[in-house]
Write a protein that holds these residues in place. Structure first.
Motif, PDB file in Angstrom:
ATOM      1  N   LEU A  43     -26.231  25.195  35.287  1.00 31.23           N
ATOM      2  CA  LEU A  43     -27.233  25.757  34.681  1.00 31.23           C
ATOM      3  C   LEU A  43     -28.371  24.694  34.145  1.00 31.23           C
ATOM      4  O   LEU A  43     -29.493  25.566  34.474  1.00 31.23           O
ATOM      5  N   VAL A  44     -28.188  23.711  33.932  1.00 30.91           N
ATOM      6  CA  VAL A  44     -29.216  22.908  33.828  1.00 30.91           C
ATOM      7  C   VAL A  44     -30.042  22.575  35.058  1.00 30.91           C
ATOM      8  O   VAL A  44     -31.432  22.492  34.964  1.00 30.91           O
ATOM      9  N   PHE A 100     -30.351  24.809  37.434  1.00 30.51           N
ATOM     10  CA  PHE A 100     -31.279  25.848  37.824  1.00 30.51           C
ATOM     11  C   PHE A 100     -32.326  25.933  37.057  1.00 30.51           C
ATOM     12  O   PHE A 100     -33.598  26.328  37.619  1.00 30.51           O
ATOM     13  N   VAL A 101     -32.336  25.735  35.689  1.00 33.27           N
ATOM     14  CA  VAL A 101     -33.361  25.807  34.606  1.00 33.27           C
ATOM     15  C   VAL A 101     -34.258  24.515  35.120  1.00 33.27           C
ATOM     16  O   VAL A 101     -35.574  24.752  35.165  1.00 33.27           O
ATOM     17  N   GLY A 102     -33.919  23.456  35.643  1.00 28.98           N
ATOM     18  CA  GLY A 102     -34.799  22.469  36.163  1.00 28.98           C
ATOM     19  C   GLY A 102     -35.599  22.749  37.406  1.00 28.98           C
ATOM     20  O   GLY A 102     -36.693  22.685  37.423  1.00 28.98           O
ATOM     21  N   LEU A 103     -34.935  23.409  38.285  1.00 29.47           N
ATOM     22  CA  LEU A 103     -35.561  23.946  39.584  1.00 29.47           C
ATOM     23  C   LEU A 103     -36.657  24.966  39.398  1.00 29.47           C
ATOM     24  O   LEU A 103     -37.595  24.999  39.825  1.00 29.47           O
ATOM     25  N   LEU A 104     -36.291  26.035  38.397  1.00 25.64           N
ATOM     26  CA  LEU A 104     -37.086  26.803  37.717  1.00 25.64           C
ATOM     27  C   LEU A 104     -38.294  26.181  37.282  1.00 25.64           C
ATOM     28  O   LEU A 104     -39.795  26.649  37.484  1.00 25.64           O
ATOM     29  N   LEU A 105     -38.245  25.261  36.354  1.00 26.53           N
ATOM     30  CA  LEU A 105     -39.382  24.543  35.899  1.00 26.53           C
ATOM     31  C   LEU A 105     -40.062  23.780  36.938  1.00 26.53           C
ATOM     32  O   LEU A 105     -41.211  23.725  36.768  1.00 26.53           O
ATOM     33  N   LEU A 106     -39.442  23.382  37.588  1.00 29.77           N
ATOM     34  CA  LEU A 106     -40.320  22.737  38.962  1.00 29.77           C
ATOM     35  C   LEU A 106     -41.130  23.329  39.569  1.00 29.77           C
ATOM     36  O   LEU A 106     -42.125  23.399  40.158  1.00 29.77           O
ATOM     37  N   ALA A 107     -40.436  24.582  39.949  1.00 28.20           N
ATOM     38  CA  ALA A 107     -41.158  25.829  40.836  1.00 28.20           C
ATOM     39  C   ALA A 107     -42.452  26.158  40.014  1.00 28.20           C
ATOM     40  O   ALA A 107     -43.300  26.497  40.532  1.00 28.20           O
ATOM     41  N   HIS A 108     -42.088  26.368  38.561  1.00 32.42           N
ATOM     42  CA  HIS A 108     -43.205  26.951  37.875  1.00 32.42           C
ATOM     43  C   HIS A 108     -44.659  25.765  37.814  1.00 32.42           C
ATOM     44  O   HIS A 108     -45.425  26.322  37.811  1.00 32.42           O
ATOM     45  N   SER A 109     -44.116  24.385  37.752  1.00 33.81           N
ATOM     46  CA  SER A 109     -45.236  23.364  37.716  1.00 33.81           C
ATOM     47  C   SER A 109     -45.740  23.431  39.117  1.00 33.81           C
ATOM     48  O   SER A 109     -46.965  23.140  38.827  1.00 33.81           O
TER      49      SER A 109
END
Length: 123
Positions: free
Chosen positions: A16-17, A19-28
């Motif tokens: 889960l962490v 996945f959230v990190g990858l989402l944040l990386l994609a957002h940045s």
């Protein structure tokens, strides 16, 4: 079984962490691309990325790294075996498969021998 359930929960939390990190990386990354497009439209391509995008990128990389470490499982220590502990550095570094005897040194040596024989004939 409770230990296995604890490990399974830890692994799912790590996923889960991650996945959230990858989402944040994609957002940045998306924010950086949008900002660069904005700079191109405003004819100011020399400006650097805003501080908040850089911080978001670094923060998401840290979260991704932490998630990967938790998903990967328990890390095992690297130990040298008793057999390797008794060997010397020369025997460990010795690799006969890398020794080559068919190389250009043979040609150079034959040229030196022929020039030496020519010098001997001149004397």
């Amino acid at each position: 079984t409770s230990i296995m359930a604890g490990k399974k929960n830890s692994s799912s939390f790590g996923r889960l962490v991650l996945f959230v990190g990858l989402l944040l990386l994609a957002h940045s990354a998306y924010s950086a691309v949008q900002y660069k497009k904005y700079l191109r439209l405003s004819e100011n391509p020399e400006a650097s990325l805003p501080f908040d995008i850089i911080v978001e990128c670094l923060f998401s990389l840290g979260i991704c790294a932490w998630g990967v470490v938790n998903v990967s499982g328990k890390l095992r220590p690297i130990r040298i075996t008793t057999n390797m502990a008794k060997r010397t550095l020369e025997s460990v570094d010795n690799r006969p498969s890398f020794m080559t005897f068919q190389h250009r040194g043979r040609v150079i040596n034959s040229n030196n021998n022929s020039s030496n024989s020519n010098n001997d004939k001149r004397k």
